[in-house]
Design an enzyme around this catalytic site. Structure first.
Site, PDB file in Angstrom:
ATOM      1  N   LYS A  94     -11.869  -8.457   0.968  1.00  0.00           N
ATOM      2  CA  LYS A  94     -11.683  -8.916  -0.418  1.00  0.00           C
ATOM      3  C   LYS A  94     -10.972 -10.269  -0.475  1.00  0.00           C
ATOM      4  CE  LYS A  94      -9.306  -5.320  -1.766  1.00  0.00           C
ATOM      5  NZ  LYS A  94      -9.278  -4.459  -0.563  1.00  0.00           N
ATOM      6  N   ARG A 142      -7.050  -0.900  -8.929  1.00  0.00           N
ATOM      7  CA  ARG A 142      -7.143  -0.110  -7.712  1.00  0.00           C
ATOM      8  C   ARG A 142      -7.135   1.386  -8.006  1.00  0.00           C
ATOM      9  NH1 ARG A 142      -5.337  -3.398  -3.362  1.00  0.00           N
ATOM     10  NH2 ARG A 142      -5.189  -2.293  -1.398  1.00  0.00           N
ATOM     11  N   ARG A 179      -6.159  -8.077  12.431  1.00  0.00           N
ATOM     12  CA  ARG A 179      -5.902  -9.100  11.417  1.00  0.00           C
ATOM     13  C   ARG A 179      -4.561  -9.804  11.628  1.00  0.00           C
ATOM     14  NH1 ARG A 179      -6.644  -7.731   5.185  1.00  0.00           N
ATOM     15  NH2 ARG A 179      -4.931  -6.251   5.480  1.00  0.00           N
ATOM     16  N   ARG A 238       0.609  -8.327   9.327  1.00  0.00           N
ATOM     17  CA  ARG A 238       1.219  -7.793   8.112  1.00  0.00           C
ATOM     18  C   ARG A 238       1.918  -6.475   8.395  1.00  0.00           C
ATOM     19  NH1 ARG A 238      -3.073  -7.774   3.335  1.00  0.00           N
ATOM     20  NH2 ARG A 238      -2.405  -5.607   3.293  1.00  0.00           N
ATOM     21  N   ARG A 291      -3.565   3.965   4.363  1.00  0.00           N
ATOM     22  CA  ARG A 291      -4.173   3.097   3.347  1.00  0.00           C
ATOM     23  C   ARG A 291      -5.638   3.450   3.140  1.00  0.00           C
ATOM     24  NH1 ARG A 291      -3.175  -2.170   6.058  1.00  0.00           N
ATOM     25  NH2 ARG A 291      -4.307  -3.191   4.385  1.00  0.00           N
TER      26      ARG A 291
HETATM   27  P1  ADP Z   1      -5.528  -4.280   1.381  1.00  0.00           P
HETATM   28  O1  ADP Z   1      -6.614  -4.275   0.346  1.00  0.00           O
HETATM   29  O2  ADP Z   1      -5.991  -4.788   2.694  1.00  0.00           O
HETATM   30  O3  ADP Z   1      -4.776  -2.982   1.479  1.00  0.00           O
HETATM   31  P2  ADP Z   1      -3.749  -5.808  -0.382  1.00  0.00           P
HETATM   32  O4  ADP Z   1      -3.023  -7.049  -0.026  1.00  0.00           O
HETATM   33  O5  ADP Z   1      -4.746  -5.882  -1.479  1.00  0.00           O
HETATM   34  O6  ADP Z   1      -4.413  -5.345   0.979  1.00  0.00           O
HETATM   35  O7  ADP Z   1      -2.698  -4.668  -0.776  1.00  0.00           O
HETATM   36  C1  ADP Z   1      -1.596  -4.346   0.028  1.00  0.00           C
HETATM   37  C2  ADP Z   1      -0.744  -3.273  -0.637  1.00  0.00           C
HETATM   38  O8  ADP Z   1      -0.234  -3.760  -1.891  1.00  0.00           O
HETATM   39  C3  ADP Z   1      -1.461  -1.985  -1.010  1.00  0.00           C
HETATM   40  O9  ADP Z   1      -1.546  -1.094   0.072  1.00  0.00           O
HETATM   41  C4  ADP Z   1      -0.576  -1.465  -2.162  1.00  0.00           C
HETATM   42  O10 ADP Z   1       0.572  -0.847  -1.680  1.00  0.00           O
HETATM   43  C5  ADP Z   1      -0.145  -2.728  -2.867  1.00  0.00           C
HETATM   44  N1  ADP Z   1      -1.067  -3.056  -3.988  1.00  0.00           N
HETATM   45  C6  ADP Z   1      -1.846  -4.175  -4.104  1.00  0.00           C
HETATM   46  N2  ADP Z   1      -2.569  -4.156  -5.232  1.00  0.00           N
HETATM   47  C7  ADP Z   1      -2.251  -3.001  -5.871  1.00  0.00           C
HETATM   48  C8  ADP Z   1      -2.664  -2.375  -7.080  1.00  0.00           C
HETATM   49  N3  ADP Z   1      -3.569  -2.948  -7.887  1.00  0.00           N
HETATM   50  N4  ADP Z   1      -2.129  -1.174  -7.399  1.00  0.00           N
HETATM   51  C9  ADP Z   1      -1.220  -0.584  -6.612  1.00  0.00           C
HETATM   52  N5  ADP Z   1      -0.802  -1.097  -5.464  1.00  0.00           N
HETATM   53  C10 ADP Z   1      -1.286  -2.291  -5.081  1.00  0.00           C
END
Ligand code: ADP
Ligand code: ZN
Length: 222
Positions: A14, A89, A128, A161, A172
């Site tokens: 994404k 999400r 990553r 990360r 996750r």
């Molecule tokens: P990835 O999609 O690879 O898990 P992100 O950077 O999008 O990476 O998200 C990392 C973390 O940030 C998620 O595992 C969650 O804990 C938090 N997070 C990000 N966006 C949201 C969201 N819209 N709602 C709830 N938690 C979120």
């Protein structure tokens, strides 16, 4: 405002896809994950709260995410076009977004599901590496930087990360299946969903995105 939503499991690309779309011009990239990581770095109250959830691979509570999005959207002129990466999400977040768009006369242009088989996801996430300084994303095997550990774009030191470690990755992916996958049906019902096979290299994904979105789609740097 007009919004393009990127939907997909952790590791589906994404962030890279959103960077590509934003780089073609006309779209402002919003990553809730990056916003939370920034808040954690700056040790704000929201950052400390987010860290409690993110560290273990869980989601940040819906109302907190929506408050942050609302505040962020208020910065820009009303005609802004966004590409959202990582938001919504959960189904409740999608409903909150719909309500907000209703009030602001905004609309969702499309929701793009980046489809990747789970074996590929695990490999991508463990390899990553990211640049905290400029946000560039690398991969130890699939997209190594010219010099190990150093960002090609800005010379910053690459890091893994915090949530890209084995047990957290598994968590996750489970959370994605339980809480996020329901959005596929939510947006399918609203005739907004488009699927893209995102298991190949970024160039292939970018070409498909460009075709679906009517972007120029010239060879992108990443
Ligand atoms: P990835 O999609 O690879 O898990 P992100 O950077 O999008 O990476 O998200 C990392 C973390 O940030 C998620 O595992 C969650 O804990 C938090 N997070 C990000 N966006 C949201 C969201 N819209 N709602 C709830 N938690 C979120
Ligand atoms: Zn960098």
């Amino acid at each position: 405002m007009e919004i393009l939503i990127l939907l997909g499991a952790p590791g589906s690309g994404k962030g890279t896809a959103a960077g590509f779309i934003a780089g073609q011009g006309g779209f402002t990239h919003i990553s809730t994950g990056d916003m939370f990581r920034e808040a954690i770095r700056r040790r704000t109250a929201a950052g400390r709260e987010a860290d409690r959830h993110m560290g273990g691979g869980d989601l940040v509570p819906d109302d907190m995410v929506m408050a942050m999005i609302r505040e962020r959207l208020s910065w820009d002129p009303p005609r802004t076009r966004y590409v959202f990466d990582g938001f919504p999400r959960t189904v409740p977040q999608a409903a909150l977004l719909d309500r907000h768009l209703g009030k602001e006369s905004g609309r969702i242009l499309a929701v793009i599901l980046l489809d990747v088989p789970s074996e590929v996801l695990a490999v991508r996430l463990t390899g990553r590496r990211v640049c905290p300084a400029c946000g560039a994303i690398f991969h130890t095997a699939n997209r190594p930087p010219r010099q190990e550990g150093v960002c090609d774009a800005c010379g910053g030191s690459l890091i893994r990360r915090d949530d890209d470690h084995e047990t957290t990755i598994r968590r996750r992916l489970d959370v994605y299946r339980q809480r996020t996958e329901g959005l596929v049906e939510y947006y399918e019902t609203r005739h907004l969903l488009r699927r893209i096979d995102a298991s190949g290299p970024p160039a292939d994904v970018h070409r498909d995105l460009a075709r679906h979105l009517d972007l120029p789609g010239e060879a992108a740097p990443c």
